[in-house]
Design a protein around this motif. Structure first.
Motif, PDB file in Angstrom:
ATOM      1  N   TYR A   1       8.260  10.422 -10.688  1.00  0.00           N
ATOM      2  CA  TYR A   1       8.154   9.598  -9.615  1.00  0.00           C
ATOM      3  C   TYR A   1       7.230  10.097  -8.998  1.00  0.00           C
ATOM      4  CZ  TYR A   1      10.633  13.194  -6.803  1.00  0.00           C
ATOM      5  OH  TYR A   1      10.750  14.421  -6.324  1.00  0.00           O
ATOM      6  N   SER A   2       6.451   9.196  -8.053  1.00  0.00           N
ATOM      7  CA  SER A   2       5.257   9.520  -7.397  1.00  0.00           C
ATOM      8  C   SER A   2       5.316   9.037  -5.722  1.00  0.00           C
ATOM      9  CB  SER A   2       4.064   9.041  -7.938  1.00  0.00           C
ATOM     10  OG  SER A   2       2.909   9.183  -7.209  1.00  0.00           O
ATOM     11  N   VAL A   3       4.756   9.828  -5.180  1.00  0.00           N
ATOM     12  CA  VAL A   3       4.725   9.393  -3.515  1.00  0.00           C
ATOM     13  C   VAL A   3       3.340   9.234  -3.073  1.00  0.00           C
ATOM     14  CG1 VAL A   3       7.143  10.399  -3.107  1.00  0.00           C
ATOM     15  CG2 VAL A   3       4.745  11.410  -2.582  1.00  0.00           C
ATOM     16  N   GLY A   4       2.468   9.250  -3.900  1.00  0.00           N
ATOM     17  CA  GLY A   4       0.984   9.293  -3.567  1.00  0.00           C
ATOM     18  C   GLY A   4      -0.095   9.403  -4.608  1.00  0.00           C
ATOM     19  N   ILE A   5      -1.315   9.020  -4.475  1.00  0.00           N
ATOM     20  CA  ILE A   5      -2.102   9.394  -5.580  1.00  0.00           C
ATOM     21  C   ILE A   5      -2.302  10.915  -6.101  1.00  0.00           C
ATOM     22  CG2 ILE A   5      -4.811   9.236  -6.097  1.00  0.00           C
ATOM     23  CD1 ILE A   5      -4.941   6.841  -4.125  1.00  0.00           C
TER      24      ILE A   5
ATOM     25  N   SER B   1       0.898  -1.277   0.027  1.00  0.00           N
ATOM     26  CA  SER B   1       0.088  -0.009  -0.085  1.00  0.00           C
ATOM     27  C   SER B   1       1.004   1.139   0.086  1.00  0.00           C
ATOM     28  CB  SER B   1      -0.818   0.108   1.401  1.00  0.00           C
ATOM     29  OG  SER B   1      -1.887  -1.003   1.425  1.00  0.00           O
ATOM     30  N   ASN B   2       0.483   2.282  -0.657  1.00  0.00           N
ATOM     31  CA  ASN B   2       1.094   3.599  -0.747  1.00  0.00           C
ATOM     32  C   ASN B   2       2.588   3.443  -1.147  1.00  0.00           C
ATOM     33  OD1 ASN B   2       1.065   6.293  -0.523  1.00  0.00           O
ATOM     34  ND2 ASN B   2       1.931   6.484   1.606  1.00  0.00           N
ATOM     35  N   PRO B   3       2.804   2.664  -2.278  1.00  0.00           N
ATOM     36  CA  PRO B   3       4.128   2.646  -2.592  1.00  0.00           C
ATOM     37  C   PRO B   3       4.675   3.977  -3.241  1.00  0.00           C
ATOM     38  CG  PRO B   3       2.861   1.519  -4.181  1.00  0.00           C
ATOM     39  CD  PRO B   3       1.838   2.086  -3.193  1.00  0.00           C
ATOM     40  N   ASN B   4       6.043   4.136  -3.293  1.00  0.00           N
ATOM     41  CA  ASN B   4       6.483   4.828  -4.193  1.00  0.00           C
ATOM     42  C   ASN B   4       6.653   4.434  -5.683  1.00  0.00           C
ATOM     43  OD1 ASN B   4       6.853   6.939  -2.135  1.00  0.00           O
ATOM     44  ND2 ASN B   4       9.105   6.542  -1.788  1.00  0.00           N
ATOM     45  N   LEU B   5       6.280   5.123  -6.495  1.00  0.00           N
ATOM     46  CA  LEU B   5       6.258   4.681  -8.086  1.00  0.00           C
ATOM     47  C   LEU B   5       7.157   5.471  -8.752  1.00  0.00           C
ATOM     48  CD1 LEU B   5       2.643   3.751  -8.322  1.00  0.00           C
ATOM     49  CD2 LEU B   5       4.526   2.252  -7.808  1.00  0.00           C
ATOM     50  N   TYR B   6       7.656   4.877  -9.682  1.00  0.00           N
ATOM     51  CA  TYR B   6       8.993   5.284 -10.632  1.00  0.00           C
ATOM     52  C   TYR B   6       8.666   5.048 -12.112  1.00  0.00           C
ATOM     53  CZ  TYR B   6      10.809   5.549  -5.977  1.00  0.00           C
ATOM     54  OH  TYR B   6      11.223   5.795  -4.509  1.00  0.00           O
ATOM     55  N   TRP B   7       9.120   5.819 -13.136  1.00  0.00           N
ATOM     56  CA  TRP B   7       9.025   5.722 -14.531  1.00  0.00           C
ATOM     57  C   TRP B   7      10.697   6.039 -14.756  1.00  0.00           C
ATOM     58  CZ3 TRP B   7       6.583   2.480 -17.347  1.00  0.00           C
ATOM     59  CH2 TRP B   7       5.218   2.184 -17.195  1.00  0.00           C
ATOM     60  N   TYR B   8      11.370   4.897 -15.538  1.00  0.00           N
ATOM     61  CA  TYR B   8      12.482   5.050 -15.782  1.00  0.00           C
ATOM     62  C   TYR B   8      12.479   5.012 -17.518  1.00  0.00           C
ATOM     63  CZ  TYR B   8      14.591   4.826 -11.222  1.00  0.00           C
ATOM     64  OH  TYR B   8      14.824   4.948  -9.834  1.00  0.00           O
ATOM     65  N   ARG B   9      13.604   5.629 -18.250  1.00  0.00           N
ATOM     66  CA  ARG B   9      13.872   5.157 -19.491  1.00  0.00           C
ATOM     67  C   ARG B   9      15.307   4.550 -19.551  1.00  0.00           C
ATOM     68  NH1 ARG B   9      12.103   9.203 -23.513  1.00  0.00           N
ATOM     69  NH2 ARG B   9      13.625  10.609 -22.655  1.00  0.00           N
ATOM     70  N   GLN B  10      15.465   3.498 -20.056  1.00  0.00           N
ATOM     71  CA  GLN B  10      16.884   2.944 -20.232  1.00  0.00           C
ATOM     72  C   GLN B  10      17.327   3.124 -21.740  1.00  0.00           C
ATOM     73  OE1 GLN B  10      16.934  -1.131 -19.430  1.00  0.00           O
ATOM     74  NE2 GLN B  10      19.068  -1.358 -19.160  1.00  0.00           N
TER      75      GLN B  10
END
Lengths: 115, 116
Positions: A49-53, A29-38
């Motif tokens: 990145y996102s720390v919440g909704i 629940s309530n994870p930190n989420l990330y998008w990366y490009r490689q």
């Protein structure tokens, strides 16, 4: 246990078309989420990145945007793709901010080719 | 801002050879350090991590890394590589913002090819 899902695995899109890549996390629940490009020879570049909704932070100016409509859903979008958007996109999650010193865990990635 | 340098872009070794991959970072404060590995066709996996304590950390599959604060380094080592270690290896440094996002800064990666 926690799992992270990304789809699609592969995507071929024409220049100027829209984009939507989806990432979902289960088991936390309530994870930190990330998008990366490689990119080849350039390692991983953090895009968002996102720390919440509804909370999105952008690391680099670009043609892409991100949204977090639900707690465990993270979407990467574009209204009009550019050739330079080609690459391998990775979603990652980490435990929420109150649990620091935790590694990030990555999805399988989406290979995006723009024609 | 944090940055990470991996000076070896491509390393080719024979099986049983010893491995050391360099990683240097720039950050003036306390750091968390990571090595990730990406095997061909697989997702990025955590190999080992350093948060505090013993600067010599051991990870999976016989890998270890040593944090040398004075040199801002976190080199990855393995005494005897196997063909199955062929992969791309990424060093990463944690950057903790006020938001507590624990953002990671990655090096450009080192491709390891092990020849049987």
């Amino acid at each position: 246990s926690q799992t992270i899902h990304q789809w699609p695995a592969t995507l071929v899109q024409p220049v100027g078309s829209p984009l939507s890549l989806e990432c979902t996390v289960e088991g936390t629940s309530n994870p930190n989420l990330y998008w990366y490009r490689q990119a080849a020879g350039r390692g991983l570049q953090l895009l968002f990145y996102s720390v919440g909704i509804g909370q999105i932070s952008s690391e680099v100016p670009q043609n892409l945007s991100a949204s977090r409509p639900q707690d465990r859903q993270f979407i990467l979008s574009s209204k009009k793709l550019l050739l330079s958007d080609s690459g391998f996109y990775l979603c990652a999650w980490a435990p929420p901010r109150d649990r620091r010193n935790q590694p990030q865990h990555f999805g399988d990635g989406t290979r995006l080719s723009i024609l | 801002a944090q940055s990470v340098s991996q000076h070896n872009h491509h390393v080719i070794l024979s099986e049983a050879a010893s491995l050391e991959l360099g990683c240097n970072y720039s950050y003036g404060g306390t750091v968390n350090l990571f090595w990730y590995v990406q095997y061909p066709g697989q997702h990025l996996q955590l190999l080992l991590k350093y948060f505090s304590g013993d600067p010599l950390v051991k990870g999976i599959k016989g890998f270890e890394a040593e944090f040398i604060k004075s040199k801002f380094s976190f080199n990855l080592r393995k005494p005897s590589v196997q063909w199955s270690d062929t992969a791309e290896y990424f060093c990463a440094v944690n950057g903790v913002y006020q938001t507590g996002a624990n953002n990671l800064f990655f090096g450009t990666g080192t491709r390891l090819t092990v020849i049987p």
